[in-house]
Structure formats: structure tokens, C-alpha cells
Design a protein around this motif. Sequence first.
Motif, mmCIF file in Angstrom:
data_model
loop_
_atom_site.group_PDB
_atom_site.id
_atom_site.type_symbol
_atom_site.label_atom_id
_atom_site.label_comp_id
_atom_site.label_asym_id
_atom_site.label_seq_id
_atom_site.Cartn_x
_atom_site.Cartn_y
_atom_site.Cartn_z
ATOM 1 N N THR A 69 0.866 -1.181 0.000
ATOM 2 C CA THR A 69 0.000 0.000 0.000
ATOM 3 C C THR A 69 0.901 1.228 0.000
ATOM 4 O O THR A 69 1.741 1.382 0.886
ATOM 5 C CB THR A 69 -0.913 0.022 1.231
ATOM 6 O OG1 THR A 69 -1.729 -1.161 1.230
ATOM 7 C CG2 THR A 69 -1.819 1.228 1.214
ATOM 8 N N THR A 86 1.494 5.590 -1.223
ATOM 9 C CA THR A 86 0.909 6.895 -1.530
ATOM 10 C C THR A 86 1.847 7.634 -2.467
ATOM 11 O O THR A 86 3.003 7.894 -2.100
ATOM 12 C CB THR A 86 0.704 7.721 -0.250
ATOM 13 O OG1 THR A 86 -0.113 6.967 0.654
ATOM 14 C CG2 THR A 86 0.037 9.047 -0.563
ATOM 15 N N PRO A 112 -7.090 15.157 0.722
ATOM 16 C CA PRO A 112 -7.364 13.709 0.746
ATOM 17 C C PRO A 112 -6.144 12.910 0.288
ATOM 18 O O PRO A 112 -5.406 13.327 -0.618
ATOM 19 C CB PRO A 112 -8.535 13.548 -0.226
ATOM 20 C CG PRO A 112 -8.479 14.751 -1.113
ATOM 21 C CD PRO A 112 -7.944 15.868 -0.259
ATOM 22 N N VAL A 113 -5.922 11.795 0.941
ATOM 23 C CA VAL A 113 -4.773 10.942 0.642
ATOM 24 C C VAL A 113 -5.209 9.868 -0.346
ATOM 25 O O VAL A 113 -6.195 9.151 -0.106
ATOM 26 C CB VAL A 113 -4.222 10.298 1.924
ATOM 27 C CG1 VAL A 113 -3.072 9.350 1.578
ATOM 28 C CG2 VAL A 113 -3.764 11.362 2.906
ATOM 29 N N SER A 114 -4.490 9.781 -1.456
ATOM 30 C CA SER A 114 -4.797 8.799 -2.483
ATOM 31 C C SER A 114 -3.838 7.618 -2.362
ATOM 32 O O SER A 114 -2.655 7.721 -2.705
ATOM 33 C CB SER A 114 -4.685 9.436 -3.873
ATOM 34 O OG SER A 114 -4.858 8.455 -4.878
ATOM 35 N N GLN A 115 -4.318 6.498 -1.834
ATOM 36 C CA GLN A 115 -3.487 5.313 -1.666
ATOM 37 C C GLN A 115 -3.750 4.308 -2.780
ATOM 38 O O GLN A 115 -4.878 4.192 -3.266
ATOM 39 C CB GLN A 115 -3.752 4.663 -0.307
ATOM 40 C CG GLN A 115 -3.234 5.482 0.868
ATOM 41 C CD GLN A 115 -3.318 4.717 2.174
ATOM 42 O OE1 GLN A 115 -4.173 3.864 2.342
ATOM 43 N NE2 GLN A 115 -2.418 5.013 3.092
ATOM 44 N N GLN A 116 -2.699 3.625 -3.163
ATOM 45 C CA GLN A 116 -2.805 2.603 -4.188
ATOM 46 C C GLN A 116 -2.256 1.286 -3.649
ATOM 47 O O GLN A 116 -1.456 1.265 -2.695
ATOM 48 C CB GLN A 116 -2.040 3.025 -5.443
ATOM 49 C CG GLN A 116 -2.569 4.314 -6.067
ATOM 50 C CD GLN A 116 -1.916 4.602 -7.400
ATOM 51 O OE1 GLN A 116 -1.432 3.710 -8.079
ATOM 52 N NE2 GLN A 116 -1.920 5.876 -7.785
ATOM 53 N N HIS A 160 7.371 0.762 -5.778
ATOM 54 C CA HIS A 160 6.363 1.433 -4.965
ATOM 55 C C HIS A 160 6.792 1.588 -3.505
ATOM 56 O O HIS A 160 6.089 2.216 -2.724
ATOM 57 C CB HIS A 160 5.040 0.673 -5.032
ATOM 58 C CG HIS A 160 4.537 0.495 -6.434
ATOM 59 N ND1 HIS A 160 4.284 1.557 -7.274
ATOM 60 C CD2 HIS A 160 4.275 -0.629 -7.154
ATOM 61 C CE1 HIS A 160 3.871 1.106 -8.442
ATOM 62 N NE2 HIS A 160 3.863 -0.215 -8.397
#
Length: 384
Positions: free
Chosen positions: A238, A240, A255-259, A294
Motif C-alpha cells: 500500500t 501513496t 485527501p490521501v490517495s493510496q494505491q 512502490h
Amino acid sequence: MNRIRAMTSLTVPAMMALLMAPLDAAVAEEAKPAPAPKPSPLDFHLQVRVNTLAEGKHDAFLDDYRFESILAVPGVSGQLTPWFSYAFSGVGSAESFDSAQVRVLDAVGMFKLADPLQIWVGRFVVPFDRFNLSGPFRNLIWNYPGFYGGVRRVGGENGLFGRDTGISVWGSLSEGLFKYQLMVHQLENRDAGPRLSGRLSVSLLGREPGYFVSSSYLGEKDVLALGVAMQYQHDGRTWTPGPPLGTPPPPADAPVSQQVDDLLAVTADLFAEKNFGSMGTATLDLAYYHYDEHRNYQRAYAITAAYIPPLKLGAGRTQLGLRWEEAFASRLQPQLSDVRGLDVSVSHFFSGYNLRLGLDYSRQWLGSEGVANTVSVGFQYGLP
């Protein structure tokens, strides 16, 4: 009379052999190897590690002096049958009396079908890099590697204290010439697949047949070992994305965009230690890490060298150590800086790793976080 005649009819050598027979039998009995000690069903052990430090941040040399931590690991272990043994230990750690915590460290059942096929079940050390398999109590340099600015940025992908809960199949061939270790762990994570950790190693000189290794054997044996390892987990990463290079950081309330992506880590290490007798003992340890892009820090390496001089300073022996390490930020995290560190360490071993006094100077270049200097003084005690 007949017996006297029989004895007088013997030759002198024959009579000597007859008289010496009981003595020869006694000597032969003493020459037999002592039977191996019976495995104990209950052994108690204790390890304690105390660390104090003086540190300076933002290029100040030393401006803060404090007690850093104490680590106490009591435990029990034993062998109940020729094929089953167990180990259980707890860990108490504290940075102050108010922050003391106690938790389970190891809880493992060990099934040994043969040297090449052993099965461990429970919570125990994840088999990844050599540093993790030697643990803080048998590391060459006093300070643990991979920590920059007090944050773990390099090392295995596992839980606290290098442990995880899972199942491991491992074994050694030719008394440790070749060893394999495979672990399936983090089975409780329902949002991702199980994490797989595997390690292969070969020891060409002194063998390392056990599950654990050491960062130095203090001249007790010569070792030349090579190891490679990998960790993989589907949807285990996970992350960011960082802001594009040259753009201002987003507001704190943005807002935090997690991938989510797959987790992948590989490492390779080379360890060599040679006792040159009257010239002392030299040690060299090389380690390289590569992660998926990542992860915040994608590549890293560490070079460690040590020397035990032949001069004896009181009881025990003294080891001088030097380590250089670097970690390189992922291209997907342009806001992060590459980091590097230098450790100069002196340890005196009064009774091997069971009684050790360590002194470590560390200087780390942390990019935008400046330069950090640390002097650590530590004490280690172990009850076998």
C-alpha cells in the motif's frame, strides 16, 4: 598346583599381557567418547540489552543526552521428543518507565523429521537477510542496520522485532553446506494474499546448519557464506504517490490517495570471516537490497568490516567494526532524498555474546532532514 603349572608354562610376554588386560580394558573404557547429553525438556534463558545515547540533529554534533531503551527477553525452550522441540519467549521493551511494554516475542513448535526437512509453526524470525537471522544480540556493529533518523527504511518486510506468525519449511544438507528456508506468513491479512519469504544459502568453510546465523563468530571458526532471499505478496504493498518534483506539498487536510500493488523484495549477502591466528580475525559482510518501485526506498546496500586484534585487553576480546550503508529513494517518491550512514563501533566481549559492552559512533546524511550524529553506549547480557 595345576593352575601354578599352567601359569609357569606361560612365556613372560604372555604373562605381562594377562596382567595388563584389566588395565587395558579400563583405558579403552576411558577412551570411549562421552555419551551425548540428553536433550532437556525445559531450559530457561534470558537476554538483556541496554542502550543509552547522545545525539545531535541538523548537523549539531551532540546536544541531547538520554537513556534510549532497554530490551529484556526471558524465555523457555526444550526438546520433548527426538523429533519435537519448542521455544517460547516474551519481550519487555521500554524507552522510559512510563512506556514499558510486554508482549510475546517467540512462540514456536519445531518438528524435525531429518536435517533436510524441518517444519516450524508459530511466531518466529522471518528468514530474509543475514541481519534479521542474527538478531540484535549477535550483530557485529552495535547499532542495527537500515535505520536512518530513527526510522527503519531498509530490511525485511516483516513484523515487529523481525518476527511474524506463519509456517516454515527448512533444512540443511551436508551438515550445513547448503541450506534452504521457506516461510508463509501474515496469513491473518485478509486484504492480501499470504506473504512468502524464501532464502537459499551455502557455507563453503565452517558450516552454519542451524536456522539462525551470526554476524561474527569472534574467531571461533572460519566462514565463507553466500545467501540470496526473496519476499513476495500479492496486493501486499500500500503506497501513496508523492507530489511531482518541483511542486509544493499538498495541504495537510488534502485527501490521501493510496494505491495497492504487489510487494516484492530481494536481497543477496556475502559473509566471510577468517582467523589468522597471531594476526587476529578479520570479517567482511556485504549486503544488497532491491524492492519494487512502490516502496519509498527501492535500492540499498551495506558494507561491514571488522577486525579482532591479537592483543588481549583483560578478559575476553575486543572487536573493531566499520559499516557504510546507503539507501536510494524510489523514482515515484521525488520528495524523498537518498540517505547514507557511517558507523564506527568498538565492542568488548567478556564472555562472547553473553556479556558485551559496546560503543558506537554514527553519522547519517539524511538529505533535507540534515545530518545526524549519534554516540551509543550499550550493555548486553545473556544467560544461556
